[in-house]
Design a protein around this motif. Structure first.
Motif, PDB file in Angstrom:
ATOM      1  N   UNK A  26    -108.298 -53.019 -24.101  1.00 53.56           N
ATOM      2  CA  UNK A  26    -108.055 -53.047 -25.550  1.00 53.56           C
ATOM      3  C   UNK A  26    -107.667 -51.681 -26.104  1.00 53.56           C
ATOM      4  N   UNK A  27    -106.841 -51.721 -27.132  1.00 49.06           N
ATOM      5  CA  UNK A  27    -106.456 -50.536 -27.902  1.00 49.06           C
ATOM      6  C   UNK A  27    -107.161 -50.608 -29.250  1.00 49.06           C
ATOM      7  N   UNK A  28    -107.434 -49.443 -29.838  1.00 50.84           N
ATOM      8  CA  UNK A  28    -108.021 -49.391 -31.170  1.00 50.84           C
ATOM      9  C   UNK A  28    -106.936 -49.193 -32.217  1.00 50.84           C
ATOM     10  N   UNK A  29    -107.017 -49.943 -33.273  1.00 54.52           N
ATOM     11  CA  UNK A  29    -106.129 -49.805 -34.421  1.00 54.52           C
ATOM     12  C   UNK A  29    -107.002 -49.560 -35.651  1.00 54.52           C
ATOM     13  N   UNK A  30    -106.620 -48.612 -36.486  1.00 58.04           N
ATOM     14  CA  UNK A  30    -107.416 -48.323 -37.678  1.00 58.04           C
ATOM     15  C   UNK A  30    -106.811 -49.015 -38.894  1.00 58.04           C
ATOM     16  N   UNK A  31    -107.701 -49.490 -39.736  1.00 60.21           N
ATOM     17  CA  UNK A  31    -107.332 -50.036 -41.035  1.00 60.21           C
ATOM     18  C   UNK A  31    -108.024 -49.148 -42.047  1.00 60.21           C
ATOM     19  N   UNK A  32    -107.225 -48.529 -42.917  1.00 59.84           N
ATOM     20  CA  UNK A  32    -107.770 -47.612 -43.915  1.00 59.84           C
ATOM     21  C   UNK A  32    -107.301 -48.020 -45.304  1.00 59.84           C
TER      22      UNK A  32
END
Length: 167
Positions: free
Chosen positions: A147-153
């Motif tokens: 898995x890759x991490x994606x940020x939601x800001x």
């Protein structure tokens, strides 16, 4: 004796109008919701409250509403093909309980058809000192990959940014 006490308690609750039966487990949260977290906070300034006019009135009605405030919820919904769509909700804290203000599909995720493996808030203490949101969505675009991490800001102005996390 214990059965008689339970029957008496049930009779008292039902006569007081209080429901005794709990909702069925499958009606609380759909099984297609795989991950969810509530985090961050938002608040309106007095100037952001919409002025409502009474029908046929020439003058604006008096503004009695207080600025609203609340938190964000981000969640993944599994699709029939096992990929997920990710949604962001703005939830208001109302006297009657939480109230959904808006729901937005995050197309940055929908476009890549991810397999979401986790969603985590910036911290789990529940104490956020700045308005906004920061959460990490862990996903795969290939079911056999890591898995890759994606940020939601969301910043203090409500601007949403979705991007692949950089370490």
């Amino acid at each position: 004796m214990r059965a008689a006490n339970l029957l008496l308690a049930a009779a008292l609750f039902s006569s007081a109008g209080i429901a005794v039966a709990a909702p069925a487990a499958d009606t609380i949260l759909p099984s297609s919701i795989t991950f969810a977290t509530s985090t961050g906070y938002w608040e309106e300034a007095k100037g952001e409250i919409a002025i409502e006019r009474a029908p046929g009135a020439a003058q604006p009605a008096a503004i009695s509403a207080e600025p609203r405030h609340g938190y964000y919820k981000i969640f993944a919904v599994r699709q029939p093909d096992r990929t997920s769509k990710v949604y962001l909700q703005q939830i208001a804290q109302a006297d009657e309980g939480p109230e959904v203000v808006s729901t937005l599909e995050l197309h940055e995720f929908t476009d890549i058809k991810p397999y979401v493996t986790d969603i985590r808030p910036e911290n789990s203490t529940g104490i956020i000192k700045q308005p906004g949101l920061f959460a990490t969505v862990y996903l795969k675009t290939d079911p056999d990959a890591e898995p890759d991490g994606w940020t939601v800001m969301i910043d203090e102005f409500g601007e949403i940014t979705v991007e692949k996390a950089s370490n």
